[in-house]
Design a protein around this motif. Structure first.
Motif, PDB file in Angstrom:
ATOM      1  N   GLY A   1      -2.663   0.040  12.754  1.00 32.64           N
ATOM      2  CA  GLY A   1      -1.220   0.143  12.690  1.00 32.64           C
ATOM      3  C   GLY A   1      -0.769   1.589  12.685  1.00 32.64           C
ATOM      4  O   GLY A   1      -1.387   2.471  13.287  1.00 32.64           O
ATOM      5  N   GLU A   2       0.305   1.875  11.943  1.00 32.79           N
ATOM      6  CA  GLU A   2       0.874   3.224  11.908  1.00 32.79           C
ATOM      7  C   GLU A   2      -0.116   4.248  11.368  1.00 32.79           C
ATOM      8  O   GLU A   2      -0.073   5.424  11.741  1.00 32.79           O
ATOM      9  N   MET A   3      -1.049   3.804  10.515  1.00 26.16           N
ATOM     10  CA  MET A   3      -2.024   4.720   9.936  1.00 26.16           C
ATOM     11  C   MET A   3      -2.905   5.374  10.996  1.00 26.16           C
ATOM     12  O   MET A   3      -3.467   6.450  10.781  1.00 26.16           O
ATOM     13  N   ALA A   4      -3.025   4.755  12.177  1.00 26.77           N
ATOM     14  CA  ALA A   4      -3.831   5.323  13.249  1.00 26.77           C
ATOM     15  C   ALA A   4      -3.330   6.690  13.679  1.00 26.77           C
ATOM     16  O   ALA A   4      -4.083   7.492  14.243  1.00 26.77           O
ATOM     17  N   GLU A   5      -2.057   6.991  13.391  1.00 23.95           N
ATOM     18  CA  GLU A   5      -1.497   8.291  13.742  1.00 23.95           C
ATOM     19  C   GLU A   5      -2.266   9.428  13.071  1.00 23.95           C
ATOM     20  O   GLU A   5      -2.319  10.551  13.593  1.00 23.95           O
ATOM     21  N   LEU A   6      -2.899   9.136  11.924  1.00 18.48           N
ATOM     22  CA  LEU A   6      -3.699  10.159  11.254  1.00 18.48           C
ATOM     23  C   LEU A   6      -4.888  10.585  12.100  1.00 18.48           C
ATOM     24  O   LEU A   6      -5.395  11.700  11.965  1.00 18.48           O
ATOM     25  N   LEU A   7      -5.362   9.682  12.975  1.00 19.94           N
ATOM     26  CA  LEU A   7      -6.509   9.964  13.826  1.00 19.94           C
ATOM     27  C   LEU A   7      -6.104  10.362  15.237  1.00 19.94           C
ATOM     28  O   LEU A   7      -6.745  11.217  15.854  1.00 19.94           O
TER      29      LEU A   7
ATOM     30  N   ARG B   1       0.825  -1.205   0.000  1.00 13.59           N
ATOM     31  CA  ARG B   1       0.000   0.000   0.000  1.00 13.59           C
ATOM     32  C   ARG B   1       0.863   1.260   0.000  1.00 13.59           C
ATOM     33  O   ARG B   1       0.532   2.258  -0.655  1.00 13.59           O
ATOM     34  N   ARG B   2       1.969   1.218   0.705  1.00 15.43           N
ATOM     35  CA  ARG B   2       2.879   2.363   0.712  1.00 15.43           C
ATOM     36  C   ARG B   2       3.397   2.654  -0.699  1.00 15.43           C
ATOM     37  O   ARG B   2       3.524   3.811  -1.100  1.00 15.43           O
ATOM     38  N   ARG B   3       3.693   1.582  -1.447  1.00 13.17           N
ATOM     39  CA  ARG B   3       4.154   1.778  -2.824  1.00 13.17           C
ATOM     40  C   ARG B   3       3.069   2.410  -3.674  1.00 13.17           C
ATOM     41  O   ARG B   3       3.342   3.278  -4.512  1.00 13.17           O
ATOM     42  N   VAL B   4       1.825   1.967  -3.477  1.00 10.50           N
ATOM     43  CA  VAL B   4       0.706   2.540  -4.224  1.00 10.50           C
ATOM     44  C   VAL B   4       0.563   4.023  -3.909  1.00 10.50           C
ATOM     45  O   VAL B   4       0.358   4.853  -4.807  1.00 10.50           O
ATOM     46  N   LEU B   5       0.635   4.367  -2.631  1.00  9.54           N
ATOM     47  CA  LEU B   5       0.503   5.764  -2.220  1.00  9.54           C
ATOM     48  C   LEU B   5       1.605   6.630  -2.824  1.00  9.54           C
ATOM     49  O   LEU B   5       1.352   7.752  -3.270  1.00  9.54           O
ATOM     50  N   ARG B   6       2.810   6.097  -2.849  1.00  4.01           N
ATOM     51  CA  ARG B   6       3.931   6.856  -3.413  1.00  4.01           C
ATOM     52  C   ARG B   6       3.807   6.966  -4.935  1.00  4.01           C
ATOM     53  O   ARG B   6       3.997   8.048  -5.503  1.00  4.01           O
TER      54      ARG B   6
ATOM     55  N   PHE C   1       1.884  25.948 -12.030  1.00  7.41           N
ATOM     56  CA  PHE C   1       1.698  24.546 -11.662  1.00  7.41           C
ATOM     57  C   PHE C   1       1.283  24.505 -10.199  1.00  7.41           C
ATOM     58  O   PHE C   1       2.047  24.913  -9.320  1.00  7.41           O
ATOM     59  N   LEU C   2       0.060  24.056  -9.935  1.00  3.59           N
ATOM     60  CA  LEU C   2      -0.432  23.883  -8.567  1.00  3.59           C
ATOM     61  C   LEU C   2      -0.375  22.402  -8.243  1.00  3.59           C
ATOM     62  O   LEU C   2      -0.935  21.583  -8.989  1.00  3.59           O
ATOM     63  N   SER C   3       0.286  22.037  -7.167  1.00  2.00           N
ATOM     64  CA  SER C   3       0.473  20.622  -6.868  1.00  2.00           C
ATOM     65  C   SER C   3       0.075  20.300  -5.433  1.00  2.00           C
ATOM     66  O   SER C   3       0.364  21.061  -4.501  1.00  2.00           O
ATOM     67  N   GLY C   4      -0.574  19.170  -5.268  1.00  2.00           N
ATOM     68  CA  GLY C   4      -1.099  18.772  -3.976  1.00  2.00           C
ATOM     69  C   GLY C   4      -0.032  18.354  -2.977  1.00  2.00           C
ATOM     70  O   GLY C   4       1.074  17.951  -3.333  1.00  2.00           O
ATOM     71  N   SER C   5      -0.375  18.470  -1.731  1.00  2.00           N
ATOM     72  CA  SER C   5       0.399  17.972  -0.605  1.00  2.00           C
ATOM     73  C   SER C   5      -0.575  17.935   0.558  1.00  2.00           C
ATOM     74  O   SER C   5      -1.790  17.950   0.352  1.00  2.00           O
ATOM     75  N   ALA C   6      -0.098  17.860   1.782  1.00  2.00           N
ATOM     76  CA  ALA C   6      -0.989  17.809   2.940  1.00  2.00           C
ATOM     77  C   ALA C   6      -0.298  18.384   4.163  1.00  2.00           C
ATOM     78  O   ALA C   6       0.937  18.433   4.227  1.00  2.00           O
ATOM     79  N   VAL C   7      -1.105  18.804   5.127  1.00  2.00           N
ATOM     80  CA  VAL C   7      -0.531  19.337   6.362  1.00  2.00           C
ATOM     81  C   VAL C   7       0.170  18.235   7.161  1.00  2.00           C
ATOM     82  O   VAL C   7       0.916  18.537   8.097  1.00  2.00           O
ATOM     83  N   GLY C   8      -0.030  16.997   6.745  1.00  2.00           N
ATOM     84  CA  GLY C   8       0.697  15.893   7.370  1.00  2.00           C
ATOM     85  C   GLY C   8       2.193  15.983   7.178  1.00  2.00           C
ATOM     86  O   GLY C   8       2.946  15.259   7.833  1.00  2.00           O
ATOM     87  N   ILE C   9       2.648  16.896   6.322  1.00  2.00           N
ATOM     88  CA  ILE C   9       4.082  17.068   6.116  1.00  2.00           C
ATOM     89  C   ILE C   9       4.784  17.511   7.400  1.00  2.00           C
ATOM     90  O   ILE C   9       5.974  17.287   7.581  1.00  2.00           O
TER      91      ILE C   9
ATOM     92  N   PHE D   1       5.886   8.452   8.194  1.00  2.00           N
ATOM     93  CA  PHE D   1       5.696   8.080   6.791  1.00  2.00           C
ATOM     94  C   PHE D   1       4.912   9.137   6.031  1.00  2.00           C
ATOM     95  O   PHE D   1       5.267   9.513   4.911  1.00  2.00           O
ATOM     96  N   GLY D   2       3.831   9.638   6.631  1.00  2.00           N
ATOM     97  CA  GLY D   2       3.011  10.639   5.961  1.00  2.00           C
ATOM     98  C   GLY D   2       3.789  11.895   5.640  1.00  2.00           C
ATOM     99  O   GLY D   2       3.627  12.485   4.562  1.00  2.00           O
ATOM    100  N   ALA D   3       4.650  12.317   6.571  1.00  2.00           N
ATOM    101  CA  ALA D   3       5.452  13.519   6.346  1.00  2.00           C
ATOM    102  C   ALA D   3       6.427  13.322   5.194  1.00  2.00           C
ATOM    103  O   ALA D   3       6.582  14.190   4.326  1.00  2.00           O
ATOM    104  N   HIS D   4       7.105  12.180   5.174  1.00  2.00           N
ATOM    105  CA  HIS D   4       8.062  11.910   4.100  1.00  2.00           C
ATOM    106  C   HIS D   4       7.357  11.744   2.757  1.00  2.00           C
ATOM    107  O   HIS D   4       7.894  12.150   1.712  1.00  2.00           O
ATOM    108  N   LEU D   5       6.158  11.174   2.775  1.00  2.00           N
ATOM    109  CA  LEU D   5       5.372  11.042   1.548  1.00  2.00           C
ATOM    110  C   LEU D   5       5.091  12.421   0.957  1.00  2.00           C
ATOM    111  O   LEU D   5       5.279  12.658  -0.249  1.00  2.00           O
ATOM    112  N   CYS D   6       4.648  13.344   1.797  1.00  2.00           N
ATOM    113  CA  CYS D   6       4.358  14.700   1.330  1.00  2.00           C
ATOM    114  C   CYS D   6       5.622  15.416   0.866  1.00  2.00           C
ATOM    115  O   CYS D   6       5.617  16.114  -0.161  1.00  2.00           O
TER     116      CYS D   6
END
Length: 297
Positions: free
Chosen positions: A260-266, A80-85, A109-117, A136-141
């Motif tokens: 798992g680690e995704m719970a950090e989003l909540l 799933r991490r590969r898919v997200l990246r 050029f407007l490009s998405g990111s998130a406050v999770g950075i 992980f979320g921060a590095h993804l952004c």
């Protein structure tokens, strides 16, 4: 403007298409399911199924890059991490390659990111100048933003959209929460002290239009309302808007076991201020959560 939008069939993208069409722009939406584009985005919207259709003679005045698989829908396994990246970073890299090879470069050029950075920061305030977090979320952004940074090297004005929780009755977090809260089954998450930086979808779309039009706008923009709330306040405000009690608490440790680690989003969060948006001179239509929920619900 002639505008290419990736992720245009998503919740934000659909709202954005509707608004941009009303303002007279000519839109093309990149989608792996082009047959859905006109139904979801409007009959006047053109569809691009593959980036191979972005030829050297293709001409767009602006590109809005919002594509990315939902980050909260599935557990963060290695696959799933590969898919997200890939859905964010690899796609952005391919898009930049196409733009680089084209004879006509877009102006912006407007490009998405998130406050999770920013990672989770307790009660700390985060402006656009804050450092990148360590999860992980921060590095993804951060990697997503780095892929988009090639636009600057090509002389294209670049705006990064660091998006918070977008509130829209038609989908996203609010639609998922509405049913349980309507049944008086709404729950605070853990101790409820984690911050939720949110934005009404109408403000989001309006800010994007500002960024398209303001030729001096460049850099990172926190796409959030100026008054974030804790999860406890969000829970109480949503319950009050629906005229229901919110009596339950979802234990943080159970969420971590299940997600798992995704719970950090909540269970984590960011207390974010839209400093650069304010510098644009933009005035929020919905700066406070209660009035935003009143409008949407």
């Amino acid at each position: 403007m002639r505008i290419l939008i990736t992720g245009g069939t998503g919740l934000i993208g659909r709202r954005l298409c509707s608004s941009l069409l009303e303002h007279g722009h000519v839109l093309t939406v990149f989608s792996r399911h082009p047959e859905t584009v006109k139904f979801l985005c409007g009959n006047a919207v053109n569809a691009m199924q593959s980036l191979d259709e972005y030829h050297v003679d293709t001409e767009f005045d602006a590109v809005i890059n919002l594509a990315g698989e939902p980050i909260v829908d599935k557990r963060w396994t290695s696959a799933r991490r590969r898919v997200l990246r890939d859905s964010r970073i690899a796609l952005t890299e391919r898009l930049m390659q196409k733009i680089s090879a084209a004879n006509f470069k877009p102006e912006v050029f407007l490009s998405g990111s998130a406050v999770g950075i920013y990672g989770s920061g307790g009660d700390q305030w985060f402006s656009e100048e804050a450092a990148v977090g360590k999860d992980f979320g921060a590095h993804l952004c951060a990697d997503w933003e780095a892929a988009a940074a090639r636009a600057t090297e090509m002389g294209i004005r670049l705006c990064i959209l660091r998006t918070g929780l977008v509130l829209d009755a038609a989908g996203g977090i609010l639609k998922k929460m509405r049913l349980p809260f309507s049944l008086a089954l709404g729950a605070q998450i853990g101790d409820g002290k984690q911050w939720m930086s949110w934005i009404h979808v109408q403000d989001y779309v309006a800010i994007v239009r500002y960024l398209l039009d303001d030729k001096n706008a460049a850099g990172s923009y926190n796409m959030v309302a100026p008054h974030p709330v804790t999860n406890r306040e969000f829970t109480r405000t949503l319950a009050a808007a629906l005229h229901r009690p919110a009596l339950f608490v979802a234990p943080a440790f159970l969420l971590k076991l299940a997600m798992g680690e995704m719970a950090e989003l909540l269970t984590g969060g960011q207390r974010v201020q839209p400093m650069h948006v304010a510098e644009l001179g933009y005035e929020f239509q919905y700066p406070y959560l209660a009035e935003a929920l009143h409008d949407l619900l």
